[in-house]
Design a protein around this motif. Structure first.
Motif, mmCIF file in Angstrom:
data_model
loop_
_atom_site.group_PDB
_atom_site.id
_atom_site.type_symbol
_atom_site.label_atom_id
_atom_site.label_comp_id
_atom_site.label_asym_id
_atom_site.label_seq_id
_atom_site.Cartn_x
_atom_site.Cartn_y
_atom_site.Cartn_z
ATOM 1 N N ASP A 11 0.812 -1.217 0.000
ATOM 2 C CA ASP A 11 0.000 0.000 0.000
ATOM 3 C C ASP A 11 0.846 1.268 0.000
ATOM 4 N N TYR A 12 2.131 1.158 0.288
ATOM 5 C CA TYR A 12 2.984 2.340 0.354
ATOM 6 C C TYR A 12 2.951 3.104 -0.964
ATOM 7 N N TRP A 13 3.198 2.410 -2.086
ATOM 8 C CA TRP A 13 3.255 3.093 -3.379
ATOM 9 C C TRP A 13 1.886 3.589 -3.810
ATOM 10 N N LYS A 14 0.843 2.920 -3.359
ATOM 11 C CA LYS A 14 -0.503 3.382 -3.713
ATOM 12 C C LYS A 14 -0.734 4.790 -3.181
ATOM 13 N N HIS A 15 -0.254 5.078 -1.982
ATOM 14 C CA HIS A 15 -0.501 6.381 -1.355
ATOM 15 C C HIS A 15 0.673 7.340 -1.480
ATOM 16 N N ASN A 16 1.850 6.850 -1.863
ATOM 17 C CA ASN A 16 3.052 7.681 -1.926
ATOM 18 C C ASN A 16 3.752 7.620 -3.275
ATOM 19 N N GLY A 17 3.063 7.150 -4.279
ATOM 20 C CA GLY A 17 3.666 7.036 -5.605
ATOM 21 C C GLY A 17 3.233 8.179 -6.510
ATOM 22 N N VAL A 18 2.995 7.886 -7.745
ATOM 23 C CA VAL A 18 2.627 8.874 -8.760
ATOM 24 C C VAL A 18 1.338 9.577 -8.376
ATOM 25 N N ARG A 19 1.313 10.873 -8.590
ATOM 26 C CA ARG A 19 0.105 11.673 -8.322
ATOM 27 C C ARG A 19 -0.276 12.411 -9.593
ATOM 28 N N VAL A 20 -1.535 12.474 -9.885
ATOM 29 C CA VAL A 20 -2.051 13.280 -10.992
ATOM 30 C C VAL A 20 -2.838 14.425 -10.374
ATOM 31 N N ILE A 21 -2.457 15.640 -10.734
ATOM 32 C CA ILE A 21 -3.161 16.821 -10.248
ATOM 33 C C ILE A 21 -3.963 17.358 -11.421
ATOM 34 N N LYS A 22 -5.249 17.281 -11.335
ATOM 35 C CA LYS A 22 -6.133 17.737 -12.402
ATOM 36 C C LYS A 22 -6.049 19.251 -12.549
ATOM 37 N N GLY A 23 -6.142 19.722 -13.771
ATOM 38 C CA GLY A 23 -6.043 21.145 -14.062
ATOM 39 C C GLY A 23 -7.069 22.003 -13.350
ATOM 40 N N ASP A 24 -8.205 21.423 -13.014
ATOM 41 C CA ASP A 24 -9.237 22.192 -12.312
ATOM 42 C C ASP A 24 -9.114 22.058 -10.792
ATOM 43 N N GLN A 25 -8.009 21.472 -10.318
ATOM 44 C CA GLN A 25 -7.799 21.304 -8.882
ATOM 45 C C GLN A 25 -6.513 21.990 -8.407
ATOM 46 N N LEU A 26 -6.087 23.058 -9.099
ATOM 47 C CA LEU A 26 -4.887 23.782 -8.697
ATOM 48 C C LEU A 26 -5.198 24.656 -7.488
ATOM 49 N N ASP A 27 -4.170 24.976 -6.731
ATOM 50 C CA ASP A 27 -4.312 25.727 -5.481
ATOM 51 C C ASP A 27 -3.906 27.183 -5.683
ATOM 52 N N SER A 28 -4.843 28.108 -5.510
ATOM 53 C CA SER A 28 -4.548 29.529 -5.695
ATOM 54 C C SER A 28 -4.041 30.187 -4.413
ATOM 55 N N ASN A 29 -3.837 29.411 -3.358
ATOM 56 C CA ASN A 29 -3.288 29.941 -2.111
ATOM 57 C C ASN A 29 -1.765 30.070 -2.256
ATOM 58 N N THR A 30 -1.355 30.972 -3.159
ATOM 59 C CA THR A 30 0.053 31.217 -3.460
ATOM 60 C C THR A 30 0.290 32.722 -3.440
ATOM 61 N N PRO A 31 1.544 33.163 -3.342
ATOM 62 C CA PRO A 31 1.802 34.609 -3.421
ATOM 63 C C PRO A 31 1.296 35.148 -4.761
ATOM 64 N N GLN A 32 0.584 36.251 -4.733
ATOM 65 C CA GLN A 32 0.013 36.835 -5.936
ATOM 66 C C GLN A 32 0.624 38.204 -6.203
ATOM 67 N N THR A 33 0.644 38.583 -7.466
ATOM 68 C CA THR A 33 1.106 39.885 -7.920
ATOM 69 C C THR A 33 -0.060 40.528 -8.657
#
Length: 162
Positions: A11-33
């Motif tokens: 189960d280690y690789w299932k939870h700690n392996g490759v991750r896909v981040i969908k384009g509609d799930q990006l995080d806007s909690n970043t420094p902004q200009t």
């Protein structure tokens, strides 16, 4: 013969392996200009990344950053849509432009300014930095030797914009 590493950690690789981040799930909690909208895709908080940050930025027409550098970080910008203008140097004396499909590399400690060179359209890019920390050192005492748009970096792979 069995692979005990695999058997003990199935189960280690299932939870700690490759991750896909969908384009509609990006995080806007970043420094902004102002005029720019950044979103994180890959960082420590989202996926546990230790040595890299990746995300997107949408830059409004004619918007630009202040003069800054990113400390020891290396940065890569990939232009998806629009026209990017980069100014760099101690007095912003060098200029290059990039369009869709082009990559921009910004070495550590290089004073630079990012600009949307298109007065009518949004500039969309993918950003990748060599560390997870958002290092931005603003430089407020730059005195350009001349208007940077008039001094182009020209070499075998960079031509003066038409």
């Amino acid at each position: 013969m069995t692979d005990t590493h695999h058997d003990n950690h199935s189960d280690y690789w299932k939870h700690n392996g490759v991750r896909v981040i969908k384009g509609d799930q990006l995080d806007s909690n970043t420094p902004q200009t102002p005029g720019m909208f950044r979103q994180a895709a890959i960082n420590h908080a989202r996926v546990g990344a230790q040595k890299i940050w990746a995300g997107t930025v949408a830059i409004e027409p004619n918007a630009k950053t202040g003069v800054h550098h990113h400390g020891a970080l290396e940065s890569v910008i990939f232009v998806i849509r629009g026209r990017a203008r980069m100014r760099w140097g101690d007095r912003l004396e060098y200029v290059a432009e990039a369009g869709p499909g082009d990559f921009i590399f910004v070495p550590p400690y290089v004073p630079h300014q990012e600009i949307n060179a298109d007065p009518d359209n949004i500039l969309e890019c993918v950003l990748v930095r060599s560390d997870n920390e958002a290092v931005v050192v603003n430089i407020t005492d730059v005195d350009p030797i001349e208007e940077p748009e008039a001094v182009y970096w020209i070499d075998p792979i960079h031509r003066r914009p038409e």
